[in-house]
Design an enzyme around this catalytic site. Structure first.
Site, PDB file in Angstrom:
ATOM      1  N   HIS A 166      -0.817  -2.720   6.265  1.00  0.00           N
ATOM      2  CA  HIS A 166       0.309  -1.784   6.252  1.00  0.00           C
ATOM      3  C   HIS A 166       1.495  -2.263   7.092  1.00  0.00           C
ATOM      4  CE1 HIS A 166      -1.993   1.987   4.638  1.00  0.00           C
ATOM      5  NE2 HIS A 166      -2.528   0.874   4.166  1.00  0.00           N
ATOM      6  N   ASP A 204     -10.443  -1.096   0.110  1.00  0.00           N
ATOM      7  CA  ASP A 204     -11.607  -0.462   0.725  1.00  0.00           C
ATOM      8  C   ASP A 204     -11.617   1.054   0.515  1.00  0.00           C
ATOM      9  OD1 ASP A 204      -9.339  -1.159   2.435  1.00  0.00           O
ATOM     10  OD2 ASP A 204     -10.333  -0.028   4.000  1.00  0.00           O
ATOM     11  N   HIS A 205     -10.505   1.624   0.081  1.00  0.00           N
ATOM     12  CA  HIS A 205     -10.474   3.073  -0.169  1.00  0.00           C
ATOM     13  C   HIS A 205     -10.648   3.406  -1.656  1.00  0.00           C
ATOM     14  CE1 HIS A 205      -9.424   4.317   3.905  1.00  0.00           C
ATOM     15  NE2 HIS A 205      -8.749   3.200   3.969  1.00  0.00           N
ATOM     16  N   GLU A 251      -4.223   2.113  -2.891  1.00  0.00           N
ATOM     17  CA  GLU A 251      -5.492   2.577  -2.304  1.00  0.00           C
ATOM     18  C   GLU A 251      -5.350   3.764  -1.369  1.00  0.00           C
ATOM     19  OE1 GLU A 251      -7.767   0.522   0.479  1.00  0.00           O
ATOM     20  OE2 GLU A 251      -6.137   0.316   1.885  1.00  0.00           O
ATOM     21  N   ASN A 252      -4.104   4.047  -0.915  1.00  0.00           N
ATOM     22  CA  ASN A 252      -3.921   5.218  -0.040  1.00  0.00           C
ATOM     23  C   ASN A 252      -2.958   6.231  -0.644  1.00  0.00           C
ATOM     24  OD1 ASN A 252      -3.700   2.537   2.034  1.00  0.00           O
ATOM     25  ND2 ASN A 252      -5.386   3.968   2.375  1.00  0.00           N
ATOM     26  N   ASP A 279       0.814  -1.231   0.000  1.00  0.00           N
ATOM     27  CA  ASP A 279       0.000   0.000   0.000  1.00  0.00           C
ATOM     28  C   ASP A 279       0.845   1.277   0.000  1.00  0.00           C
ATOM     29  OD1 ASP A 279      -1.606  -2.221   0.778  1.00  0.00           O
ATOM     30  OD2 ASP A 279      -3.080  -0.896   1.719  1.00  0.00           O
TER      31      ASP A 279
HETATM   32 FE   LIG Z   1      -7.284  -1.081   2.934  1.00  0.00          FE
HETATM   33 FE   LIG Z   2      -4.169   0.578   2.793  1.00  0.00          FE
END
Ligand SMILES: [Fe+2]
Ligand SMILES: [Fe+2]
Ligand SMILES: [Fe+2]
Ligand SMILES: [Fe+2]
Ligand SMILES: [Fe+2]
Ligand SMILES: [Fe+2]
Ligand SMILES: [Fe+2]
Ligand SMILES: [Fe+2]
Lengths: 259, 259, 259, 259
Positions: B177, B67-68, B39-40, B8
């Site tokens: 993470h 999920d993001h 995603e982040n 991530d």
């Molecule tokens: Fe996530």
């Molecule tokens: Fe993440």
């Protein structure tokens, strides 16, 4: 001071690995203190008195529990008289047992503290405030303090390490049964690892047989999750601490396979 | 075939680390394919088109989300036309975008599949059945298949690795993470790791500034979780795959600090 | 003593219904005390100072909050000086504001206490022990005590009613926005209802527009959940209390539609 | 057409109440169909074959289950041959049994459909899409369709009612064991109630003894949750349906205490 912290022991394979490796290590590696998380030591469930005793005989000085603390109902009574078994200190006041312990080692006194997380777990009192309480000078005069933080979420575990940096020699995560690779001594002298890992059958899902776990994930029909068979692994960390300052000097991951 | 799978990417520090390291690695280390979870990537939140493009320019072949995915509303429209960005395949049918991709590499075609877990996460379709669908011969004729399983619970992630053993070259966990140390090629030839880790600021809680996270855990008053500053880390795995069989030969953890 | 307890006020339609009905009821129905849950009073989110003031002007004596307490950041500062707004007492000690209030009514003093549940909700301190603390003689000498228990799970809410039976005149559940039909005076004299309901737009999902909520359930793509339009409903309970004993004599459900 | 839908039957007290009241009601009140949620009918746990049979004998035409479907392992095999027992249709394909049933009544055929929610519950397939599938013309040619939506969150339950408005004669919520007061026929002709309530011991926490539940909430030490004793309550709704159109004409709450 040399401390061995052993990840969640699962069932007979985990106990056997512990019994095979730890006595020899105590002898040969100059360990002052052995702490082990035993919350799954009995067939994957929380232990009763006799299984706990077997782990003490094999070389554990302190056993910590977690969300499986009361799986064996005998433990509820037993823990009152066995101060070497810790349940999370931030369980509610009405819970039996206690969450911290002052223990003497060849290199001096140590306070061991058990805490449990709240993210993705059942409700409990605040682990951060419980740590404040347990580690304040009056209650924990030992310079060396070691914390088992039994928690699911990486965010909460890393936050606890940072929160206690400089106040504990080590914050060792347990509960996920997978060893992380982020072991590290923080600037304030606190050794941290998000999860120490598992001591149990290696070809498994967290120590359980693979097939029923897959069946459960796919059909949602309840299964019996037996402890897996085959070779076992002991996962742990070894922490080197300056007992004069209570600061960690090193943290080293351990993974030993026992066939 | 050599594949780099990057954990991530969080915010500018994560993007910078990626941009500094990956172009050189592509040149010098014989990488056939670079997959990164993004995603982040935008200030800790899901990326929009321009940030995704910057990562493609820096050497990513495929970006996965989680999920993001829809933090940036522009992504909802953009993903329809950008097939190199995958959202989890087991999102509901009405979700925009797609969850798998066939991509050609110098060493042959690869199917990349994104899945999301359900334990301790929002509801989604069954990731195990979604994997069955996406990996069946007709849809994924490429011999080499690589899966990003974006999930919280170690049980679900390990179960997925076992479920796909022999059907995928790699099942790489993302989302927590924190890099785990359990990388391993399973008996059927699937390389697995519970979590690849994070590419972002090292002195942080999952990439975020430490202080507001602690404040939130202790007071529960909402805080602004800014991306942390200071040295960054790139965490990844390198997977060596026999393209003739689609089996992994090796998986190696990578952690590189960029100051 | 006659007490009106109004369920979660949602957005402008909820405020309007409150403003239309409550002043008249105060005048005509002999109400000694009006308590309203205001956690969604501002566009479905937690209120700031001016919206709270509008509700006080319309006849509220005390406003309670819940999991949405800090949606409006101004409330974080405002609550320090506005003792008539209560946030759950079992929020952590570091949270701003306070969770209980002693207020004088024409029929004598009343203690109002706000608590929040933990099942299916974020972590907080134990609401049962917080109730013990807040209701003990020294802190709550008023004979009449009224509790807002803002919680999701029916089990936790019913348990709280039983726990406080004989120690509170009423335990009113809030948060689910659906009025239950189980209002009742328990043997010890505590009036209970699992949920008082909602004061807001009637053709809605918990006060929000139906279409985006459906879209979110089906596609999981984030939507803007606007407050619904059309006729509003005020849901409440009226509790009759013997101020000499602090025991409830009756609890009556109220549902009034305002078009 | 007159349909009685009975809320979660809990243990012997619940079965006894059902057996006392329903046979007489069948005789005297012109009921065409009796549906009962039986997921806690056996000591508070999911029933096995013999307890299910007792409820059929007492007048149930169809029994629905929920998250407790497989508490009794015999049910896993039994449900294959007993089509009058429904488990949620949105359980995964590998689950035993089925989720819908076409049944003939004196006033014509009815389709009964069981669904389970996902908010604050375990993972399952999407209940909204499962409803689409089960209620499409080809599969459910009966004009009258009645849905048990076994779910925790009020938002999900209200959303389902709105989603199926015009496609089902009734959407009856179950699972929380507390009857709500929001029964209503929506504009499209669908009768809805967020929760039908419980059929079981009245002085209890969701049917269980009060003391051990309180003890668990306060100490977190596991307790045996026995079914409570004393007077029982039967909670239900009666739905009047126009069988020519499949639209509900009325929905009426029922609460009958049996001492
Ligand atoms: Fe996530
Ligand atoms: Fe993440
Ligand atoms: Fe464990
Ligand atoms: Fe655990
Ligand atoms: Fe709320
Ligand atoms: Fe609310
Ligand atoms: Fe249920
Ligand atoms: Fe139930």
């Amino acid at each position: 001071m040399e401390v061995l912290f052993v990840g969640d022991i699962v069932g007979r394979p985990g106990r056997t690995a512990f019994q095979r490796l730890v006595p020899e290590w105590r002898r040969d590696r100059g360990l002052d203190l052995v702490i082990a998380n035993a919350e799954n030591a009995a067939g994957g469930r929380g232990p009763g008195p006799s299984i706990a005793d077997a782990l003490f005989e094999a070389g554990a000085d302190v056993l910590t529990l977690g969300d499986h603390a009361w799986d064996d109902r005998e433990m509820i009574a037993h823990i009152a008289s066995e101060r070497r078994i810790l349940r999370p200190a931030n369980m509610p006041p009405g819970a039996p047992g206690r969450g911290d312990l002052r223990i003497d080692t060849p290199s001096g006194p140590v306070t061991v503290l058990s805490l449990i997380g709240r993210t993705f777990m059942g409700p409990n009192d605040c682990p951060f405030r419980a740590a404040d309480d347990a580690l304040k000078e009056a209650r924990a005069p030992a310079r060396v303090r070691i914390v088992d933080f039994h928690a699911e979420a990486t965010s909460e575990k890393i936050a606890m390490g940072r929160y206690l940096d400089g106040r504990a020699a080590a914050v060792c995560g347990t509960h996920t049964h997978v060893q992380t690779s982020d072991e590290r001594v923080l600037p304030g002298g606190t050794a941290c690892i998000t999860d120490v890992g598992m001591t149990g059958p290696r070809n498994s899902v967290l120590g359980r047989e693979i097939e029923p776990v897959l069946e459960k994930f796919i059909t949602h029909v309840p299964q019996r999750f037996g402890v897996a068979k085959g070779e076992a692994v002991l996962e742990a960390v070894r922490i080197t601490i300056d007992q004069a300052t209570g600061r960690a000097e090193a943290i080293e991951r351990i993974r030993e396979i026992v066939s």
